[in-house]
Design a protein around this motif. Sequence first.
Motif, PDB file in Angstrom:
ATOM      1  N   ALA A   1      41.640  38.279 162.726  1.00  0.00           N
ATOM      2  CA  ALA A   1      40.601  39.157 163.275  1.00  0.00           C
ATOM      3  C   ALA A   1      39.221  38.712 162.819  1.00  0.00           C
ATOM      4  CB  ALA A   1      40.860  40.604 162.865  1.00  0.00           C
ATOM      5  N   PHE A   2      39.083  38.405 161.531  1.00  0.00           N
ATOM      6  CA  PHE A   2      37.778  37.969 161.039  1.00  0.00           C
ATOM      7  C   PHE A   2      37.400  36.617 161.650  1.00  0.00           C
ATOM      8  CE2 PHE A   2      34.811  35.869 158.276  1.00  0.00           C
ATOM      9  CZ  PHE A   2      33.884  36.870 158.017  1.00  0.00           C
ATOM     10  N   SER A   3      38.334  35.680 161.669  1.00  0.00           N
ATOM     11  CA  SER A   3      38.051  34.342 162.197  1.00  0.00           C
ATOM     12  C   SER A   3      37.610  34.419 163.653  1.00  0.00           C
ATOM     13  CB  SER A   3      39.287  33.453 162.064  1.00  0.00           C
ATOM     14  OG  SER A   3      39.673  33.321 160.710  1.00  0.00           O
ATOM     15  N   ARG A   4      38.296  35.237 164.430  1.00  0.00           N
ATOM     16  CA  ARG A   4      37.953  35.357 165.851  1.00  0.00           C
ATOM     17  C   ARG A   4      36.615  36.058 166.050  1.00  0.00           C
ATOM     18  NH1 ARG A   4      44.190  36.918 167.430  1.00  0.00           N
ATOM     19  NH2 ARG A   4      44.845  34.798 168.008  1.00  0.00           N
ATOM     20  N   ALA A   5      36.317  37.008 165.188  1.00  0.00           N
ATOM     21  CA  ALA A   5      35.054  37.739 165.340  1.00  0.00           C
ATOM     22  C   ALA A   5      33.856  36.834 165.133  1.00  0.00           C
ATOM     23  CB  ALA A   5      35.011  38.906 164.355  1.00  0.00           C
ATOM     24  N   TYR A   6      33.986  35.853 164.239  1.00  0.00           N
ATOM     25  CA  TYR A   6      32.809  35.064 163.860  1.00  0.00           C
ATOM     26  C   TYR A   6      32.947  33.568 164.150  1.00  0.00           C
ATOM     27  CZ  TYR A   6      31.365  39.405 161.829  1.00  0.00           C
ATOM     28  OH  TYR A   6      30.999  40.730 161.690  1.00  0.00           O
ATOM     29  N   GLY A   7      33.949  33.183 164.925  1.00  0.00           N
ATOM     30  CA  GLY A   7      34.067  31.784 165.313  1.00  0.00           C
ATOM     31  C   GLY A   7      34.306  30.871 164.130  1.00  0.00           C
ATOM     32  N   LEU A   8      35.075  31.344 163.153  1.00  0.00           N
ATOM     33  CA  LEU A   8      35.365  30.563 161.954  1.00  0.00           C
ATOM     34  C   LEU A   8      36.846  30.217 161.911  1.00  0.00           C
ATOM     35  CD1 LEU A   8      33.146  32.680 159.590  1.00  0.00           C
ATOM     36  CD2 LEU A   8      32.746  30.282 160.181  1.00  0.00           C
TER      37      LEU A   8
END
Length: 420
Positions: free
Chosen positions: A330-337
């Motif tokens: 979820a975090f990776s997808r939210a911020y393109g990381l």
Amino acid sequence: MVSALGMTAVLGGCGSTGSSDVTLRLVAADYGDSAATSSKKYWDKLAAAYESGHPGVKVEVSVYSWNDVDRKVKEMVDAGHAPDLAQIGAYADYAAAGKLYQVSDLLSIRTQADFLSQLADAGQWKHVQYGIPFAASTRVLFYNKTLFARAGITPPTTWAELASDAKALRDKGVKYPYALPLGPEEAQAETMQWLLSGGYTDNGGNGYTDDIGTYTIDSAQNIQTFTWLKDELVDKGLTGPVAPGKLNRADAFTAFADGSVGMLNGHPALIQQAAKKGVSFGMVPMPGRNGTARASMGVADWMMGFKQNGHAEQIGDFLDYVYARKNVLAFSRAYGLLPVTDSASGAMSQSDVAADKSLRPFLDQLPTSQLYPVGKTSWAAVSAAVKKDIGQAVAPGGSPAGVLTRLQAAATAADSSDAN
């Protein structure tokens, strides 16, 4: 950045932490670019979901911009009020000062085993892991498909092809055939990517250090790499109207999004920046001297647990939750990381979601990426010296050997000082 986090918090490990009425204080960096995309929204949702399954634990989160967060944590620690958790840019100084828990004192074996090995290794100070990777990124070569088609060229796989493509782009009037940002904002990144691509037989250079962590900035390979950059790109007018030592990464990205750059090294944030401006672009691995570079530069941000308040059990339980696969995704997808765990990386690499597919060129680079020597407390000083001086190596009349030798001397001195 994306306009909505699109996050579904997942309840994991809802058992008792063994005590009650504990408040964990977390200081975190903001990856958003507006109030609507602030990381505070992510952490508030995550904390609320965790608290609902752990009635005796509260998680208070303070989020600061990247311009302020490292300084804020330092001020808190210096004042004797360390947070329980910090998600910031570096951990080594706190580990060296004896202020952090070892990762093995916090996380379950399952969570520890899930981290990508090179990221976990980069979290070590003196062979013990204190830094927990939180988010990662790599670099690839972006190229403007429209400008390449106009010049009749294809993406380069070697330095010679890169120089040839740059010349063809210049001959078609492209403002920045290859943008070389060696300005003070992030010169250490562009420098490391070139150092890693500068080998002869293995298509990999030394980077900043050798395999045992000794600085090798002025190695023969590295000097030859910057000599090539100066002679074959800069001196031949293939890097644009702004001197590389004065060109910052953010300005280079903006120029690429404006259609003025033929090619440059970029990280995932450039995808949306360029797409918003309608630039048709492609991404390929960074060329090496004799072929695709063996290693890309990787970057990681860090989570750490401070010992001052003695909440090891609660910190560890919360972090096991933070690093559950769905939360990492979820975090990776939210911020393109890029995800820092094997489970989340595997899920992203197999996903049909368009945003996940766009990150695959970066994800493919991650297993062989090399990170800054963040486990050395001297790295902050060395990075600052690189930012300040490396542009002089390719300036008119500049000496790559002279500049790299000076940087090596500064790095050796900083390393020696930290060892004493």
